[in-house]
Design an enzyme around this catalytic site. Structure first.
Site, PDB file in Angstrom:
ATOM      1  N   THR A 172     -30.236 -76.435 -23.187  1.00  0.00           N
ATOM      2  CA  THR A 172     -30.525 -77.529 -24.021  1.00  0.00           C
ATOM      3  C   THR A 172     -30.898 -76.762 -25.323  1.00  0.00           C
ATOM      4  O   THR A 172     -31.566 -75.660 -25.231  1.00  0.00           O
ATOM      5  CB  THR A 172     -31.481 -78.329 -23.830  1.00  0.00           C
ATOM      6  OG1 THR A 172     -31.900 -79.258 -25.056  1.00  0.00           O
ATOM      7  CG2 THR A 172     -32.722 -78.028 -23.142  1.00  0.00           C
ATOM      8  N   SER A 207     -41.111 -80.295 -23.934  1.00  0.00           N
ATOM      9  CA  SER A 207     -41.126 -81.382 -23.126  1.00  0.00           C
ATOM     10  C   SER A 207     -41.061 -80.757 -21.685  1.00  0.00           C
ATOM     11  O   SER A 207     -40.591 -79.655 -21.406  1.00  0.00           O
ATOM     12  CB  SER A 207     -40.143 -82.413 -23.055  1.00  0.00           C
ATOM     13  OG  SER A 207     -38.924 -82.212 -22.584  1.00  0.00           O
ATOM     14  N   TYR A 209     -39.239 -81.834 -19.244  1.00  0.00           N
ATOM     15  CA  TYR A 209     -37.703 -81.762 -18.910  1.00  0.00           C
ATOM     16  C   TYR A 209     -37.292 -80.398 -19.588  1.00  0.00           C
ATOM     17  O   TYR A 209     -36.371 -79.524 -19.111  1.00  0.00           O
ATOM     18  CB  TYR A 209     -36.986 -82.784 -19.702  1.00  0.00           C
ATOM     19  CG  TYR A 209     -35.487 -82.717 -20.006  1.00  0.00           C
ATOM     20  CD1 TYR A 209     -34.527 -82.439 -19.053  1.00  0.00           C
ATOM     21  CD2 TYR A 209     -35.191 -82.416 -21.038  1.00  0.00           C
ATOM     22  CE1 TYR A 209     -33.326 -82.068 -19.401  1.00  0.00           C
ATOM     23  CE2 TYR A 209     -34.009 -82.096 -21.550  1.00  0.00           C
ATOM     24  CZ  TYR A 209     -32.936 -82.024 -20.811  1.00  0.00           C
ATOM     25  OH  TYR A 209     -31.616 -81.723 -20.961  1.00  0.00           O
ATOM     26  N   HIS A 210     -37.393 -79.979 -20.971  1.00  0.00           N
ATOM     27  CA  HIS A 210     -36.746 -79.096 -21.587  1.00  0.00           C
ATOM     28  C   HIS A 210     -37.300 -77.663 -21.158  1.00  0.00           C
ATOM     29  O   HIS A 210     -36.630 -76.614 -21.024  1.00  0.00           O
ATOM     30  CB  HIS A 210     -37.216 -78.993 -23.076  1.00  0.00           C
ATOM     31  CG  HIS A 210     -36.513 -80.088 -23.874  1.00  0.00           C
ATOM     32  ND1 HIS A 210     -36.956 -81.429 -24.230  1.00  0.00           N
ATOM     33  CD2 HIS A 210     -35.246 -80.216 -24.409  1.00  0.00           C
ATOM     34  CE1 HIS A 210     -36.132 -82.126 -24.967  1.00  0.00           C
ATOM     35  NE2 HIS A 210     -35.091 -81.381 -25.185  1.00  0.00           N
ATOM     36  N   LYS A 213     -35.247 -76.246 -18.217  1.00  0.00           N
ATOM     37  CA  LYS A 213     -34.146 -75.824 -18.630  1.00  0.00           C
ATOM     38  C   LYS A 213     -34.425 -74.301 -18.963  1.00  0.00           C
ATOM     39  O   LYS A 213     -33.553 -73.454 -18.873  1.00  0.00           O
ATOM     40  CB  LYS A 213     -33.405 -76.439 -19.853  1.00  0.00           C
ATOM     41  CG  LYS A 213     -33.029 -77.930 -19.748  1.00  0.00           C
ATOM     42  CD  LYS A 213     -31.753 -77.795 -19.048  1.00  0.00           C
ATOM     43  CE  LYS A 213     -31.269 -79.318 -18.795  1.00  0.00           C
ATOM     44  NZ  LYS A 213     -29.798 -79.681 -18.517  1.00  0.00           N
TER      45      LYS A 213
HETATM   46  N1  USQ Z   1     -36.379 -89.908 -31.912  1.00  0.00           N
HETATM   47  C1  USQ Z   1     -36.645 -90.882 -32.871  1.00  0.00           C
HETATM   48  N2  USQ Z   1     -36.474 -92.078 -32.626  1.00  0.00           N
HETATM   49  C2  USQ Z   1     -36.069 -92.460 -31.540  1.00  0.00           C
HETATM   50  C3  USQ Z   1     -35.442 -91.584 -30.438  1.00  0.00           C
HETATM   51  C4  USQ Z   1     -35.616 -90.321 -30.856  1.00  0.00           C
HETATM   52  O1  USQ Z   1     -37.109 -90.571 -33.855  1.00  0.00           O
HETATM   53  O2  USQ Z   1     -35.841 -93.888 -31.338  1.00  0.00           O
HETATM   54  C5  USQ Z   1     -36.402 -88.467 -32.268  1.00  0.00           C
HETATM   55  C6  USQ Z   1     -37.147 -87.758 -31.289  1.00  0.00           C
HETATM   56  O3  USQ Z   1     -38.885 -87.799 -31.453  1.00  0.00           O
HETATM   57  C7  USQ Z   1     -36.651 -86.171 -31.361  1.00  0.00           C
HETATM   58  C8  USQ Z   1     -35.055 -86.797 -31.993  1.00  0.00           C
HETATM   59  O4  USQ Z   1     -34.982 -87.765 -32.200  1.00  0.00           O
HETATM   60  O5  USQ Z   1     -37.314 -85.544 -32.648  1.00  0.00           O
HETATM   61  C9  USQ Z   1     -34.216 -86.240 -30.722  1.00  0.00           C
HETATM   62  O6  USQ Z   1     -34.482 -87.100 -29.688  1.00  0.00           O
HETATM   63  P1  USQ Z   1     -33.577 -87.713 -28.255  1.00  0.00           P
HETATM   64  O7  USQ Z   1     -34.276 -88.589 -27.680  1.00  0.00           O
HETATM   65  O8  USQ Z   1     -32.266 -87.814 -29.110  1.00  0.00           O
HETATM   66  O9  USQ Z   1     -33.285 -86.180 -27.659  1.00  0.00           O
HETATM   67  P2  USQ Z   1     -34.201 -85.402 -26.585  1.00  0.00           P
HETATM   68  O10 USQ Z   1     -35.335 -86.192 -26.280  1.00  0.00           O
HETATM   69  O11 USQ Z   1     -34.678 -84.071 -27.316  1.00  0.00           O
HETATM   70  O12 USQ Z   1     -33.087 -84.949 -25.562  1.00  0.00           O
HETATM   71  C10 USQ Z   1     -31.741 -85.073 -25.660  1.00  0.00           C
HETATM   72  C11 USQ Z   1     -31.171 -85.286 -24.200  1.00  0.00           C
HETATM   73  C12 USQ Z   1     -31.389 -83.884 -23.452  1.00  0.00           C
HETATM   74  C13 USQ Z   1     -30.927 -82.968 -24.601  1.00  0.00           C
HETATM   75  C14 USQ Z   1     -31.490 -82.843 -25.758  1.00  0.00           C
HETATM   76  C15 USQ Z   1     -30.951 -81.769 -26.743  1.00  0.00           C
HETATM   77  O13 USQ Z   1     -31.621 -86.418 -23.676  1.00  0.00           O
HETATM   78  O14 USQ Z   1     -30.647 -84.168 -22.435  1.00  0.00           O
HETATM   79  O15 USQ Z   1     -30.883 -81.561 -23.811  1.00  0.00           O
HETATM   80  O16 USQ Z   1     -31.202 -84.168 -26.404  1.00  0.00           O
HETATM   81  S1  USQ Z   1     -32.061 -81.379 -27.995  1.00  0.00           S
HETATM   82  O17 USQ Z   1     -32.866 -82.537 -28.454  1.00  0.00           O
HETATM   83  O18 USQ Z   1     -31.555 -80.361 -28.913  1.00  0.00           O
HETATM   84  O19 USQ Z   1     -33.251 -80.569 -27.205  1.00  0.00           O
END
Ligand code: USQ
Length: 410
Positions: A172, A207, A209-210, A213
């Site tokens: 990730t 997090s 989870y991260h 990874k």
């Molecule tokens: N966010 C909002 N509002 C929401 C949901 C999320 O503002 O309703 C924000 C979060 O705070 C974060 C961003 O959007 O800053 C991305 O959140 P996300 O829930 O889309 O992604 P994340 O929890 O980081 O995890 C997801 C996948 C995970 C993958 C990761 C890639 O679930 O499996 O590894 O995206 S990354 O984000 O680049 O680490």
């Protein structure tokens, strides 16, 4: 050696073999997909099967079961994995073999690898949600043990049953966090006191989870150095969409599409919120920036990685995304297209349940997959409109109570 890879010096035949040479030798690859029932696993299985490869899928329904326990049911009902394989066979004439079991259980793993000895292993079989990993002690423990346990068993099985197989592992972008310098593609040349060395780019995940990874990458790199494994580690950003090349007119072949706070990713959530008339849930200031990609791009990235394998003794890392957006950018885009479609979308900035920077520098490199031939699908108005239309067809299934529950990071 590409910019995004590192080989450990070897005695026998020198550093990492040429990727292009490997790719040309075999057009049909025997591919085992771990986590083949998941949001990305099932579409990947269909895509690689459609491309002429021999595919088998393994899953224990962990994601489905956790979603049920957390009241995070997907937008539409899903056939089980055996039924999916039957539907795919009917649709395409091609066979995908399902194995149901827990990849943390070595006896099961050994049995699968004996029955289907792969040339390539795609490893998605992890608890994939950052919010889930932060829910409570049991969820943290499950995430750590499952993710590290499956990665270790995968490495051990490849070593024992198919040491030349290529492991394609889903990492990730969140492994890097949001440092105040450019993010490189996996590696960093460090100069220190007049000497220099290439290291894994510093990781500081946001997090548990991260963090698992990050630990996966360390495990893989250790065993690449010890056992000359071939590994591609894909640092993927948040994915959006459910329609792929293989399921365009077949909703029964759609993947698991979550929109709740635990398992849904941000853009998929915003689309469902727009359709449901729920304000878009921007966390905090909304300046959180990430690298995004359409689910079709994920499929192409995996296929390109398999068809151009890493060499023996090589850990190759690609940053897997095609465009960067802040949360505010995404909300504005969904609002614009939603309003054009008459949805009257509202945006609400709510207190951020997560502990993360809400305004930060973000400039990650991502040339490796483009160099292999990736042709990105950008987030256009038409793409957003198409996603909204699919969700509208399932509007009666949206449970707005699932949209926000406020899982706190601290
Ligand atoms: N966010 C909002 N509002 C929401 C949901 C999320 O503002 O309703 C924000 C979060 O705070 C974060 C961003 O959007 O800053 C991305 O959140 P996300 O829930 O889309 O992604 P994340 O929890 O980081 O995890 C997801 C996948 C995970 C993958 C990761 C890639 O679930 O499996 O590894 O995206 S990354 O984000 O680049 O680490």
């Amino acid at each position: 050696m590409t910019a995004g890879s590192c080989s450990f010096p070897r005695n026998a035949s020198g550093p990492g073999t040429s990727s292009a040479g490997d790719a040309n030798q075999a057009t049909k690859v025997k591919i085992l997909i771990l986590g083949g029932d998941g949001y990305l696993g099932w579409p990947t299985a269909m895509h690689l099967s459609a491309g002429g490869h021999e595919v088998a899928v393994v899953d224990n329904y962990l994601r489905r079961n956790l979603a049920r326990e957390e009241d995070s049911e997907p937008l539409y009902e899903l056939p089980n994995l055996a039924e999916r394989c039957r539907l795919w066979r009917e649709h395409s004439g091609k066979r995908v073999e399902p194995f149901i079991g827990d990849l943390c259980d070595w006896d099961f793993v050994a049995d699968v690898f004996r029955k289907f000895t792969p040339d390539a292993v795609v490893h998605y079989a992890e608890q994939p949600s950052a919010p889930y990993s932060m829910l409570r002690r049991g969820a943290a423990s499950l995430t750590l043990h499952n993710n590290l346990g499956v990665t270790l068993n995968t490495i051990l099985a490849v070593r024992e049953f198919c040491p030349d197989a290529h492991i394609v592992k889903l990492g990730t972008m969140g492994e890097y966090g949001t440092p105040d310098i450019d993010i490189e593609e996996g590696w960093l040349d460090v100069e220190h006191k007049g000497r220099s060395h290439k290291f894994l780019y510093p990781r500081q995940a946001g997090s548990l989870y991260h963090t698992t990874k990050v630990m996966d990458t360390d495990l893989l790199w250790f065993y690449v150095r010890m056992w000359d494994l071939r590994v591609t580690d894909l640092m993927q950003g948040p994915v959006y969409g459910m329609v792929t090349y293989e399921n365009e007119d077949r909703p029964d072949l759609y993947p698991h599409f979550a929109y709740d706070e635990i398992f849904g990713t941000v853009l998929n959530r915003f689309i469902v919120q727009a359709v449901a008339g729920h304000p878009l849930t921007v966390y905090g200031k909304g300046g959180q920036t990430r690298g995004y990609l359409n689910i079709k791009d994920t499929l192409n990235c995996i296929r390109l990685s398999i068809e151009n394998p890493a060499g023996r003794g090589e850990l190759r890392i690609f940053n897997q995304f095609v465009e960067t957006f802040s949360v505010n950018d995404l909300a504005e885009r969904v609002k614009y297209v939603g309003d054009e479609m008459g949805l009257g979308v509202k945006i609400e900035r709510i207190e951020n349940p997560r502990k993360e920077l809400e305004e930060h520098y973000y400039n990650p490199a991502h040339t490796g997959l483009l160099d292999l031939g990736l042709e990105p699908h950008p987030l256009t108005e038409d793409v957003l409109k198409g996603l909204i239309e699919v969700v509208q067809a399932h509007k009666d299934r949206i449970a707005t109570g699932r949209i926000f529950r406020g899982v706190k990071w601290t």
